[in-house]
Design a protein around this motif. Structure first.
Motif, PDB file in Angstrom:
ATOM      1  N   UNK A 172       0.870  -1.183   0.000  1.00 48.44           N
ATOM      2  CA  UNK A 172       0.000   0.000   0.000  1.00 48.44           C
ATOM      3  C   UNK A 172       0.902   1.226   0.000  1.00 48.44           C
ATOM      4  N   UNK A 173       0.798   2.015  -1.057  1.00 46.71           N
ATOM      5  CA  UNK A 173       1.638   3.201  -1.193  1.00 46.71           C
ATOM      6  C   UNK A 173       0.807   4.318  -1.823  1.00 46.71           C
ATOM      7  N   UNK A 210      -4.118   3.146  -4.334  1.00 45.24           N
ATOM      8  CA  UNK A 210      -2.733   3.174  -3.901  1.00 45.24           C
ATOM      9  C   UNK A 210      -2.111   1.820  -3.623  1.00 45.24           C
ATOM     10  N   UNK A 211      -2.696   0.768  -4.148  1.00 39.12           N
ATOM     11  CA  UNK A 211      -2.148  -0.569  -3.918  1.00 39.12           C
ATOM     12  C   UNK A 211      -1.262  -0.986  -5.086  1.00 39.12           C
ATOM     13  N   UNK A 212      -0.227  -1.763  -4.773  1.00 40.63           N
ATOM     14  CA  UNK A 212       0.722  -2.246  -5.766  1.00 40.63           C
ATOM     15  C   UNK A 212       0.923  -3.741  -5.585  1.00 40.63           C
ATOM     16  N   UNK A 213       1.113  -4.426  -6.704  1.00 45.37           N
ATOM     17  CA  UNK A 213       1.419  -5.854  -6.673  1.00 45.37           C
ATOM     18  C   UNK A 213       2.815  -6.041  -7.241  1.00 45.37           C
ATOM     19  N   UNK A 214       3.677  -6.717  -6.492  1.00 45.17           N
ATOM     20  CA  UNK A 214       5.056  -6.956  -6.910  1.00 45.17           C
ATOM     21  C   UNK A 214       5.272  -8.461  -6.994  1.00 45.17           C
ATOM     22  N   UNK A 244      10.901   5.145  -4.142  1.00 45.24           N
ATOM     23  CA  UNK A 244       9.803   5.680  -3.332  1.00 45.24           C
ATOM     24  C   UNK A 244       9.060   4.576  -2.579  1.00 45.24           C
ATOM     25  N   UNK A 245       9.294   3.322  -2.943  1.00 47.36           N
ATOM     26  CA  UNK A 245       8.653   2.216  -2.229  1.00 47.36           C
ATOM     27  C   UNK A 245       9.170   2.047  -0.803  1.00 47.36           C
ATOM     28  N   UNK A 246      10.214   2.761  -0.448  1.00 51.08           N
ATOM     29  CA  UNK A 246      10.796   2.610   0.898  1.00 51.08           C
ATOM     30  C   UNK A 246       9.767   2.818   1.995  1.00 51.08           C
ATOM     31  N   UNK A 247       8.809   3.696   1.765  1.00 50.42           N
ATOM     32  CA  UNK A 247       7.807   3.978   2.799  1.00 50.42           C
ATOM     33  C   UNK A 247       6.481   3.264   2.542  1.00 50.42           C
ATOM     34  N   UNK A 248       6.444   2.382   1.561  1.00 47.89           N
ATOM     35  CA  UNK A 248       5.219   1.607   1.324  1.00 47.89           C
ATOM     36  C   UNK A 248       4.998   0.624   2.467  1.00 47.89           C
ATOM     37  N   UNK A 249       3.754   0.266   2.689  1.00 49.74           N
ATOM     38  CA  UNK A 249       3.412  -0.679   3.748  1.00 49.74           C
ATOM     39  C   UNK A 249       3.124  -2.046   3.136  1.00 49.74           C
ATOM     40  N   UNK A 250       3.687  -3.074   3.743  1.00 50.25           N
ATOM     41  CA  UNK A 250       3.484  -4.439   3.261  1.00 50.25           C
ATOM     42  C   UNK A 250       2.133  -4.944   3.770  1.00 50.25           C
TER      43      UNK A 250
END
Length: 371
Positions: A214-215, A241-245, A276-282
């Motif tokens: 979630x970013x 704001x969600x991302x799939x990796x 910028x993913x450094x502050x994303x939440x898992x």
């Protein structure tokens, strides 16, 4: 209930879509699945939902790209016919690489050119910030493939389950069907993936690992794919704001949680593309096993004695190939427009007697089972 025309065994992505489309085409359908209606037990539940035929052409057989391009044209039609909206975006894919991996970019360009796919690819130099502002000036070059798409995999599975209920398909969720006690129907279509391994001696599992983030501060407009010899990681933006990796492919049928190494490889590669993913939440780590045949192509088999059509081997291309395979199967079973051609892709019609005792039969032989 009147004896159904088709009994679909396996309600993952392929099975439930086949049941839905067959019902819309006028067939009487019954569906059985050992898991629940949301599809949480399927490989599709852990997928990223990418429909990227040109990107997959870099490492996949030419048939995958061809079937994928056809699927890409079908997806908007399917989504428009669902009872609830599902997130879908076709802004395309950005293929990125670090300077030391320029050789990978050259390899990708050569493969795309050899498959006459280069016309669909744009080579960008110095303009990435304009197309995808979040990348800034981190990458000086990229390959842009417009039109490639993605769909919210979990929302789609749920929406199809609703569509099945609305269309009156008799669904038996959390119901295990034994091989020696098949349902009574005009024909049984087996879409169980790894669950049908007994019938596919060459089938093997390939483990996939996904992390969901979630970013909300990151506004990403395109799918990102890293061209790397070991870690071809992708980042797929979703709503809110969600991302799939993901992109992990590990030989084996281990369904245990993601390892520390796996998590580090995924996140480090993604971070190298998008700091910028450094502050994303898992939000979640998840794993699943995808069914693959030796050539990484899907296949159909018809067992005349058991009156079963088997479909398997979608590997990592479930969302890319499902509409095309469903259309092909419905044409084979005469539940499609007469003008729909059959046998356009060799992998869906060739004989493979080494994997099943019965040969694949011509379409008229399968159709006799419905009469």
């Amino acid at each position: 209930m009147t004896r159904p025309d088709i009994a679909v065994v396996g309600g993952g992505l392929l099975g439930r879509c086949l049941a839905w489309r067959a019902s819309r085409a006028g067939a009487r359908v019954v569906l059985y699945d050992a898991a629940g209606s949301e599809g949480e037990g399927s490989a599709a539940w852990v997928a990223a939902g990418m429909i990227a035929p040109m990107t997959e052409a870099i490492d996949a057989d030419a048939q995958i790209a061809s079937m994928g391009r056809h699927s890409l044209s079908l997806w908007p039609q399917w989504l428009a016919q669902l009872p609830v909206p599902v997130f879908f975006r076709d802004n395309g894919t950005l293929l990125l690489w670090h300077r030391e991996d320029a050789g990978e970019a050259g390899r990708a360009q050569r493969i795309l050119a050899s498959r006459q796919s280069q016309a669909h690819v744009k080579h960008l130099e110095g303009a990435l910030g304009e197309l995808e502002p979040v990348l800034g000036t981190r990458f000086s070059e990229a390959l842009y493939i417009p039109g490639e798409a993605q769909v919210d995999n979990r929302a789609f599975l749920k929406a199809v389950a609703i569509a099945l209920e609305d269309s009156g398909v008799e669904c038996h969720w959390k119901t295990f069907v034994e091989d020696n006690a098949p349902p009574d129907a005009g024909i049984v279509v087996d879409c169980r993936g790894m669950g049908a391994k007994y019938n596919w001696p060459q089938l093997r599992g390939v483990r996939g690992e996904i992390v969901r983030l979630h970013a909300p501060e990151i506004e990403l407009h395109h799918m990102l794919r890293l061209l790397h010899p070991r870690y071809p990681v992708y980042i797929v933006p979703r709503a809110e704001g969600r991302l799939v990796v993901g992109a992990t492919s590990i030989e084996g049928e281990d369904r245990s949680p993601v390892s520390v190494r796996g998590a580090l490889e995924l996140l480090t590669s993604a971070y190298s593309m998008l700091p910028a993913l450094a502050e994303a939440r898992i939000l979640e780590f998840s794993t699943q096993v995808r069914p693959a045949l030796p050539n990484h192509l899907p296949a159909l088999h018809f067992d005349r004695e058991r009156n079963r059509l088997y479909i398997n081997g979608l590997y990592r291309h479930g969302f890319l190939l499902t509409p095309t395979i469903v259309e092909e199967v419905l044409a084979l079973l005469s539940f499609q427009e007469p003008s729909t051609p059959v046998g356009r892709w060799p992998c869906l019609r060739e004989k493979r007697t080494e994997t099943l005792a019965a040969d694949i039969q011509d379409s008229w032989e399968i159709q006799t089972c419905l009469s």
